[in-house]
Motif scaffolding. Sequence first.
Motif, short mmCIF file in Angstrom:
data_model
loop_
_atom_site.label_atom_id
_atom_site.label_comp_id
_atom_site.label_asym_id
_atom_site.label_seq_id
_atom_site.Cartn_x
_atom_site.Cartn_y
_atom_site.Cartn_z
N LEU A 70 0.82 -1.21 0.00
CA LEU A 70 0.00 0.00 0.00
C LEU A 70 0.85 1.26 0.00
N ASP A 71 0.26 2.36 -0.50
CA ASP A 71 0.92 3.65 -0.44
C ASP A 71 0.90 4.18 0.99
N ALA A 78 0.75 0.77 -4.16
CA ALA A 78 1.88 1.49 -4.73
C ALA A 78 2.86 0.54 -5.39
N GLU A 79 2.82 -0.74 -5.02
CA GLU A 79 3.73 -1.74 -5.57
C GLU A 79 3.01 -3.07 -5.64
N PHE A 80 3.27 -3.82 -6.70
CA PHE A 80 2.60 -5.11 -6.89
C PHE A 80 3.66 -6.11 -7.36
N ILE A 109 -8.34 -3.84 0.56
CA ILE A 109 -7.74 -2.62 1.11
C ILE A 109 -8.71 -1.94 2.08
N ARG A 110 -9.98 -1.89 1.70
CA ARG A 110 -10.99 -1.23 2.55
C ARG A 110 -11.39 -2.09 3.73
N VAL A 146 2.24 -4.24 9.84
CA VAL A 146 3.54 -3.94 10.43
C VAL A 146 3.33 -2.85 11.46
N ARG A 147 3.62 -3.17 12.72
CA ARG A 147 3.43 -2.23 13.83
C ARG A 147 1.99 -1.70 13.89
N GLY A 148 1.05 -2.59 13.71
CA GLY A 148 -0.35 -2.24 13.85
C GLY A 148 -0.95 -1.54 12.66
N ARG A 149 -0.18 -1.34 11.59
CA ARG A 149 -0.68 -0.68 10.39
C ARG A 149 -0.60 -1.64 9.21
N VAL A 150 -1.66 -1.66 8.39
CA VAL A 150 -1.67 -2.56 7.23
C VAL A 150 -0.60 -2.11 6.24
N TYR A 151 0.36 -3.00 6.00
CA TYR A 151 1.45 -2.71 5.08
C TYR A 151 1.07 -3.07 3.65
N GLY A 152 0.32 -4.16 3.51
CA GLY A 152 -0.09 -4.61 2.18
C GLY A 152 -0.92 -5.87 2.30
N ASN A 153 -1.19 -6.49 1.18
CA ASN A 153 -2.01 -7.68 1.14
C ASN A 153 -1.30 -8.80 0.38
#
Length: 434
Positions: A70-71, A78-80, A109-110, A146-153
């Motif tokens: 994710l951005d 932002a990256e795949f 994402i949502r 990562v640290r409680g925040r969604v980094y990606g899927n």
Amino acid sequence: MSLLDLPLSSDLDRIGEQLHALARAQGTLQELLQAVVDITGELELPVVLRRIVRTAMDLVGARYGAMGVLDEEGSFLAEFIPLGLTAKELTDLDGTELPRGRGLLGHLIRHPEPLRVEDIARHPESAGFPQGHPAMRTLLGVAISVRGRVYGNLYLSERKDGQPFDQHDEAVVRALAGTAGVAIENARLYERVRAGAEQFQRLLLPRLPDLSPFAAGAAYRPASRPAAVGGDWYDAMLLSDGSCVAVIGDVVGHDLRAAADMSEIRNMLRALSFDREVPPGTSLARLDRILHTLGEGPVATALLARLEPAGDAWRLHWSTAGHPPPLLLLPDGTAEYLDGEPGVPLGVFGDLPRPDHARHVPVGSTVVLYTDGLVEVPGQSLDRGLDALAVVASQYAGRPPQELCRALSGHHPSDGHDDMAVIALRTPARTGGA
């Protein structure tokens, strides 16, 4: 025991299924534990991300897998990073924009809860696939925090056995996602530490001044290990008689002390090099005596070289203190190491004489000084590294010195375990005799 006490056929089937599930769970647990070891052992973030995807695919037998990063705002991809596509499938997708987070990817994402879909096309939020995309029917998506925040899927599609993803697959991938978050955080921390160490090292290194009419270039690369601040340095300066002095050196150690010692030695040697009346060996000997007055001083290798006017050409005058020899690139691209008595490193014996060497250098030649991190590979002969460096140098001999240095630091034969520095000077045409 009577026949009435024996389990019914349905009970036997259920017991068999439970035993099969237990065996599957035990096998998966072992694979998961090995996956944790493999993933957390990586430190380069791009490698970590690909390893996570590949491991998830292997654990659940998926044909395709991808990581969507994710951005900063967490609103789109932002990256795949896709894996599992064949060469033909990649060719068919050539020119297709990577997913940004529409359709089911946007749903994840949502709503970052695990998502299992048996038929992607029938899902109400499916946005379809672009032209040339391989057919995919099933999906398993799990968020990575990562640290409680969604980094990606993490996305998986198409089990190789043709079955949809089940609860067991979801549980395994969720467990992997927890480990993945730790591995990603470690890799990000490694990148920050390495970037900080590299920035600190570069701040200690000088910016090459204008050395006209000489063309010059230099490059520095830190060690591949995090926080491995090194003691490699280079320097160069013009003297009033038209000579040009170049220095390369390497303080023993990979820590802040080594970097501080490097800065101190570089400054002292710069001051000593301004004396045009003494040969380079004398300057190194003076520096060695100064270091011995400091008590527990550092140990370092160094090479001090001076390009002096000599008629319609130049003379290279140099002395080494346990350092690898200069590499001379002649105008036709021939590479030659200027071997000579190397001397002992600085800080070992303070009263030993320092041998001096001299060599005629034609106009248009390039003198390359480098540290051993550029050529040294543990377990291999140093000659192999020197030979490999000479080959690369010959290939780039006609390029500007800065481009040459970038090529040498980027295509070096060493394994990157040590930091490395390189500086190159090209002799200009002479405008008068000397």
